[in-house]
Scaffold this motif. Structure first.
Motif, mmCIF file in Angstrom:
data_model
loop_
_atom_site.group_PDB
_atom_site.id
_atom_site.type_symbol
_atom_site.label_atom_id
_atom_site.label_comp_id
_atom_site.label_asym_id
_atom_site.label_seq_id
_atom_site.Cartn_x
_atom_site.Cartn_y
_atom_site.Cartn_z
ATOM 1 N N GLY A 15 18.574 -12.485 1.211
ATOM 2 C CA GLY A 15 19.255 -13.384 2.121
ATOM 3 C C GLY A 15 20.221 -12.743 3.091
ATOM 4 O O GLY A 15 20.982 -13.446 3.768
ATOM 5 N N PHE A 16 20.206 -11.415 3.203
ATOM 6 C CA PHE A 16 21.121 -10.758 4.138
ATOM 7 C C PHE A 16 20.660 -10.914 5.586
ATOM 8 O O PHE A 16 21.474 -10.914 6.506
ATOM 9 N N THR A 17 19.361 -11.011 5.785
ATOM 10 C CA THR A 17 18.811 -11.155 7.132
ATOM 11 C C THR A 17 17.451 -11.822 7.013
ATOM 12 O O THR A 17 17.047 -12.243 5.910
ATOM 13 N N THR A 18 16.739 -11.917 8.118
ATOM 14 C CA THR A 18 15.401 -12.498 8.099
ATOM 15 C C THR A 18 14.404 -11.506 8.674
ATOM 16 O O THR A 18 14.761 -10.569 9.396
ATOM 17 N N ARG A 19 13.154 -11.709 8.352
ATOM 18 C CA ARG A 19 12.092 -10.844 8.850
ATOM 19 C C ARG A 19 12.065 -10.893 10.380
ATOM 20 O O ARG A 19 12.197 -11.948 10.979
ATOM 21 N N GLY A 20 11.938 -9.733 10.989
ATOM 22 C CA GLY A 20 11.959 -9.678 12.438
ATOM 23 C C GLY A 20 13.352 -9.681 13.028
ATOM 24 O O GLY A 20 13.523 -9.825 14.244
ATOM 25 N N ARG A 21 14.360 -9.497 12.168
ATOM 26 C CA ARG A 21 15.755 -9.481 12.628
ATOM 27 C C ARG A 21 16.415 -8.146 12.309
ATOM 28 O O ARG A 21 17.624 -8.004 12.342
ATOM 29 N N LEU B 280 9.738 8.691 10.415
ATOM 30 C CA LEU B 280 9.838 7.450 9.661
ATOM 31 C C LEU B 280 9.782 6.251 10.590
ATOM 32 O O LEU B 280 9.074 5.264 10.318
ATOM 33 N N MET B 281 10.511 6.311 11.704
ATOM 34 C CA MET B 281 10.512 5.199 12.649
ATOM 35 C C MET B 281 9.110 4.948 13.212
ATOM 36 O O MET B 281 8.668 3.802 13.332
ATOM 37 N N GLY B 282 8.419 6.025 13.561
ATOM 38 C CA GLY B 282 7.072 5.865 14.095
ATOM 39 C C GLY B 282 6.112 5.307 13.072
ATOM 40 O O GLY B 282 5.239 4.475 13.392
ATOM 41 N N ALA B 283 6.258 5.743 11.814
ATOM 42 C CA ALA B 283 5.361 5.276 10.758
ATOM 43 C C ALA B 283 5.569 3.801 10.454
ATOM 44 O O ALA B 283 4.608 3.035 10.327
ATOM 45 N N ILE B 284 6.844 3.376 10.339
ATOM 46 C CA ILE B 284 7.079 1.973 9.998
ATOM 47 C C ILE B 284 6.746 1.052 11.170
ATOM 48 O O ILE B 284 6.400 -0.120 10.968
ATOM 49 N N ALA B 285 6.794 1.570 12.393
ATOM 50 C CA ALA B 285 6.358 0.773 13.542
ATOM 51 C C ALA B 285 4.879 0.451 13.428
ATOM 52 O O ALA B 285 4.436 -0.661 13.775
ATOM 53 N N ASN B 286 4.103 1.412 12.937
ATOM 54 C CA ASN B 286 2.671 1.182 12.752
ATOM 55 C C ASN B 286 2.369 0.345 11.517
ATOM 56 O O ASN B 286 1.439 -0.465 11.513
ATOM 57 N N MET B 287 3.143 0.532 10.442
ATOM 58 C CA MET B 287 2.818 -0.066 9.155
ATOM 59 C C MET B 287 3.336 -1.490 8.991
ATOM 60 O O MET B 287 2.707 -2.308 8.319
ATOM 61 N N ALA B 288 4.507 -1.797 9.562
ATOM 62 C CA ALA B 288 5.108 -3.125 9.357
ATOM 63 C C ALA B 288 5.861 -3.565 10.603
ATOM 64 O O ALA B 288 7.065 -3.845 10.548
ATOM 65 N N PRO B 289 5.190 -3.644 11.740
ATOM 66 C CA PRO B 289 5.912 -3.934 12.986
ATOM 67 C C PRO B 289 6.615 -5.287 12.984
ATOM 68 O O PRO B 289 7.650 -5.444 13.625
ATOM 69 N N ASP B 290 6.078 -6.262 12.258
ATOM 70 C CA ASP B 290 6.671 -7.597 12.285
ATOM 71 C C ASP B 290 7.961 -7.694 11.479
ATOM 72 O O ASP B 290 8.703 -8.667 11.611
#
Length: 723
Positions: free
Chosen positions: A561-567, A579-589
Motif C-alpha cells: 500500500g505504499f504506492t500503486t502500479r505505474g506510480r 538494471l534500468m534497461g532490463a526492468i524496462a523490458n521485463m515489467a514496463p507497466d
C-alpha cells in the motif's frame, strides 16, 4: 559513413511554440555480425566512434556526424524539459541551501600535522589543507586549492594525493577531461611551487617510498587499462622511470596502496573474482616487488602488516564470507597461513585494519554494518596474537543505517574514526579510543536551511523474491505522507560487483521526499548487502535475479500500500543502468518512469569487444560471450539493448558522458535510438549527453547539484508534482 537524420533532415528544427518539437530519428545503418552461429544486426553501431580512444583524450576529435546526433538529442531534451526550468532552479537552490558552503572535514593527525579537505563559500572544489597538530583550522596552510587548479576548465577532478613521510612534498593526480587519465604533479609544500617532475596518462594511484625520493604510480596501456607499475626518482626524467611490475593478463587490473604500518607498498592485481598481492619494501624501493601467494581462480585476499607477520583477509578454504589469517613476512605463501579469525557464514568481513596494539574489522551481518575491535597481545606472537577477552563491537540501534571506518595515517595509535548516518540522520563523525572505548563526537553534518529528523520515517521491509529469497528494502518518507497508495515512489537499485547500497543520509533526496515522494532503496542480489552469497546469486548465470529482485521490491511496495502500479520512478546508474534497461523490458507497466544514469545497456556488444577498456576484467562478472555460447545466449537473453521491442515503455531519461571510459557514450545513445524507434507509448524518451565529462558527470559540487535537480525535476514532472 553518412550521418543521422533528424526528421527529414540532418539538423534539428524545433517546432513553434504551439507544438512540441519532433524527436531526433537516428538513421538505421545495419551492421551484421555472427557469433556461435547466431547473426546479430545492429542498426545503430555507427554511433560508436572508430577513434574512441582519441576522443577520450581529445573530445573535439569526435566525428561530426556523431556529434550532430548527440547535439540533436541534447537540443530535444532541453526543449522537452524547458517547462521544468523554474522547478530545476528551485530544486537547485534548496539543495544548495542544505549544504554548508564553508564546510570542512575533521582533520586527520599524522605526526606533527593534521590534514583535511575544506570548502570555501562559493567554491566548487575542495582545498587540501593542514594545520600543526592540535592547532586551529583558522591557521590552515592550503596545500592545494581545487578552485584555482580548475579555473578555466569545464571539468576537473582530483584523484589520489599522498604526502611524503617528512611532510615536505605532496604528489597529486588530476584529470581535466573526465576520461580518468590523470596527470601526476609534485608540489614543494614549503614554497607552494610544483617540481619539474610531471607524469601524464597515469591511472591516478600513487605511493611514496619511506624516504620520499621514489614515487610509485600506475600507467595504462593503449586500451586505457591499468597494467603497469612504474617508479619515478625525484629529479630524473620521466622517460627514465623504471618498470616495476607489468601485468600480462589484460583481464586483470593493477592497484597501488600501502599497509597501515607504512612498511610495505602493495601492488594489488585483481579481477572481480581473483586477486594477487605483491609487496615492495618502502625502505628499500629499488629491491623490487615480492609476491605474497600466487593467484588462483576464485581466491581473493588482501594484506595488512604487523611486526614480522602479515595479516590477511581471505576467502580460502571455502570461507565465502572471509576469514583472517597470519603469515610470516619472510615466508608469506599460503602454505604458511594460520587462522586467527574463523569464517562465520552470513558475517561478511569487509575490511581489516591493523594497528600497533589493535585490529579492527568492518563487518556486515543481516544487511547492517558494525565495527569489531580486538586487542593484540603484547609481543603479537603468531601462536597467541589476540586478546579475545577485550574484543568488542561498535553498532547502532536504528532499523537501517550506514557506517564507515577510517584508519587515518597513523599506526601506533589507539584512535580510529568512523562516520554514522541513516536516511533520516545526517552524518556524524566520531573518534573512538580502542583502549578506553570512549566515543567522541567530532562533527555533526550541518544543514543550514534546517532539518528535523523527527519529521521523517525510516523503515526496513523484506520483499519476497521470485524464488523465495527476502530482499531488504529501505524506505524514507515524511510522517505526513499518506500511505494509502496515492504517493509516487522513487526506487533506487544497483546490484552488481558485490557493491552494497548503504542506507546513508542524503540532503538532495529530501527535495523529493518533501514534495510527497516515498524514497526506497532495493538491496538486491548482485551486491553484498546480505553476505557474499547475495553477490554470487546475482552474477553470471544468476544475473537475472538482480532484475527480478528489483521488480519484486516494487511489487511488494505496491502490495503493502505504499504506492500503486505505474506510480514508481526507478533509478540506477552504470551497472545499475543495466538494471534500468532490463526492468524496462521485463515489467514496463510497473513503472511510471525510468532514470538511467550512464547506463550499461549494450551488454552483449560490449562483452564481445575485447578492445574496450573494461571488457576482459568484466568477463568474470557477466560471462565471456566470445568463448562460451552458453554465456552468449544468456547475456543476449537480458541485454537491454538487444531486447528492446515494440511495446509501451514508461517515460525514459538516459544520461551519458562523452569521455566516459567505463560506460561509453554510445551505449545509452544506441539504446535511446532503438527505444524511440520501437516504443508504442506516447511517453517521453530522452537522452542527455554531457559533452565535457565522463562517468561521474559534472565535477563541481554545485554543477553536480544541477544534474541532480535536472533528474529530480523529470521525476516530479511526470509524477504530477512539478510545481
Amino acid at each position: 559513413m553518412t550521418g543521422p537524420t533528424t526528421g527529414s533532415s540532418d539538423t534539428t528544427v524545433l517546432a513553434d511554440e504551439t507544438a512540441p518539437p519532433s524527436p531526433p530519428v537516428a538513421r538505421r545503418l545495419p551492421v551484421v555480425s555472427t557469433y556461435h552461429g547466431v547473426t546479430l544486426t545492429d542498426d545503430y553501431a555507427w554511433i560508436r566512434a572508430d577513434n574512441w580512444q582519441e576522443v577520450m583524450r581529445q573530445p573535439q576529435e569526435l566525428a561530426g556526424h556523431i556529434r550532430d546526433h548527440l547535439d540533436a538529442e541534447n537540443a530535444y531534451t532541453k526543449a522537452m524539459m524547458a517547462q521544468t526550468g523554474p522547478l530545476q532552479e528551485t530544486l537547485f537552490k534548496e539543495m544548495k541551501a542544505r549544504l554548508k558552503e564553508d564546510d570542512s572535514h575533521v582533520p586527520q593527525p599524522d605526526g606533527p600535522f593534521e590534514y583535511f579537505p575544506r570548502f570555501v563559500k562559493g567554491g566548487q572544489y575542495a582545498q587540501l589543507c593542514r594545520i600543526p597538530r592540535g592547532g586551529s583550522q583558522g591557521d590552515a596552510q592550503v596545500l592545494l586549492d581545487g578552485n584555482a587548479e580548475a579555473e578555466g576548465k569545464s571539468y576537473w577532478d582530483l584523484g589520489a594525493t599522498a604526502h611524503t613521510n617528512d611532510h615536505k612534498l605532496l604528489a597529486y593526480a588530476t584529470d581535466d577531461k573526465g576520461s580518468e587519465l590523470y596527470t601526476i604533479r609534485i608540489r614543494d609544500l614549503a614554497t607552494g611551487q610544483n617540481l619539474a617532475d610531471e607524469i601524464p596518462d597515469s591511472h591516478g594511484s600513487l605511493e611514496w617510498s619511506s624516504d620520499g625520493r621514489t614515487l610509485f604510480y600506475i600507467k595504462v596501456d593503449e586500451h586505457q587499462r591499468p597494467l603497469f607499475v612504474y617508479s619515478h626518482v625525484l629529479g630524473t626524467p620521466v622517460s627514465d622511470d623504471k618498470l616495476v611490475y607489468e601485468e600480462k593478463d589484460s583481464g586483470f587490473f593493477v592497484g597501488l596502496s600501502s599497509t597501515q604500518s607504512q612498511k610495505f607498498i602493495l601492488i594489488d592485481i585483481h579481477d572481480h573474482d581473483t586477486s594477487e598481492v605483491h609487496l615492495i619494501d618502502a625502505d628499500n624501493p629499488a629491491a623490487g616487488p615480492r609476491m605474497v601467494t600466487p593467484r588462483r581462480v576464485g581466491h581473493q585476499y588482501s594484506v595488512e602488516h604487523h611486526g614480522k607477520n602479515l595479516i590477511i583477509a581471505t576467502n580460502s578454504n571455502d570461507a565465502e564470507d572471509f576469514r583472517v589469517v597470519m603469515a610470516p613476512v619472510a615466508t608469506p605463501e599460503e602454505a604458511n597461513w594460520r587462522e586467527i579469525v574463523a569464517h562465520k557464514p552470513g558475517r561478511l568481513i569487509l575490511d581489516v585494519s591493523v594497528f600497533q596494539n589493535f585490529v579492527t574489522r568492518l563487518e556486515r551481518g543481516e544487511s547492517l554494518p558494525r565495527i569489531v575491535v580486538t586487542p593484540i597481545k603484547a609481543g603479537g606472537r603468531a601462536d597467541d596474537f589476540f586478546d579475545l577477552s577485550g574484543e568488542h563491537s561498535i553498532a547502532f540501534a536504528e532499523e537501517a543505517y550506514a557506517l564507515g571506518m577510517s584508519s587515518g595515517y597513523e599506526f601506533d595509535t589507539t584512535r580510529i574514526r568512523f562516520t554514522y548516518s541513516s536516511l533520516t540522520t545526517p552524518a556524524e563523525t566520531y573518534d573512538y579510543d580502542m583502549a578506553t572505548r570512549e566515543r567522541t563526537l567530532r562533527k555533526r553534518q550541518e544543514i543550514p536551511s534546517g532539518h528535523n529528523p523527527a519529521d521523517y520515517v525510516t523503515r526496513r521491509l523484506l520483499a519476497p523474491a521470485k524464488d523465495g529469497a527476502l530482499v531488504p528494502v529501505t524506505l524514507l518518507y515524511k510522517k505526513t505522507t499518506p500511505l494509502d497508495g496515492s504517493a509516487p515512489l522513487f526506487l533506487y537499485g544497483y546490484g552488481a560487483y558485490g557493491i552494497a547500497m548503504p542506507a546513508a543520509f542524503s540532503t538532495a533526496r529530501l527535495s523529493l521526499v518533501d514534495r510527497g515522494f516515498i524514497f526506497a532503496i532495493a538491496h538486491i542480489r548482485g551486491g553484498k548487502d546480505k553476505g557474499y552469497r547475495w553477490y554470487t546469486d546475482g552474477k553470471l548465470k544468476k544475473k537475472k535475479n538482480t532484475f527480478t529482485d528489483f521488480i519484486a521490491a516494487g511489487e511488494h511496495l505496491v502490495s503493502e500500500g505504499f504506492t500503486t502500479r505505474g506510480r514508481i520512478v526507478a533509478n540506477g546508474g552504470s551497472a545499475g543502468g543495466m538494471l534500468m534497461g532490463a526492468i524496462a523490458n521485463m515489467a514496463p507497466d510497473l513503472f511510471l518512469a525510468i532514470i538511467a544514469d550512464v547506463p550499461f545497456v549494450d551488454v552483449l556488444n560490449t562483452m564481445l569487444d575485447k578492445d574496450l577498456p573494461l571488457t576482459p576484467p568484466e568477463w568474470p562478472e557477466w560471462g565471456n560471450p566470445l568463448t562460451s555460447k552458453d554465456d552468449f545466449d544468456y547475456i543476449r537473453s537480458y541485454s537491454p539493448y538487444d531486447n528492446v521491442e515494440a511495446k509501451d515503455y514508461p517515460h525514459i531519461l538516459a544520461l551519458a558522458g562523452l569521455t566516459d571510459p567505463r560506460v561509453t557514450y554510445w551505449e545509452p545513445a544506441k539504446w535511446i535510438a532503438k527505444m524511440r524507434a520501437l516504443n508504442t507509448s506516447a511517453n517521453l524518451v530522452l537522452l542527455k549527453t554531457n559533452m565535457g565529462a565522463g562517468h561521474g558527470g559534472a565535477s563541481g559540487r554545485f554543477d553536480g547539484l544541477k544534474d541532480t535537480a535536472f533528474n529530480f525535476s523529470f521525476a516530479l514532472e511526470v509524477a504530477g508534482l512539478g510545481v
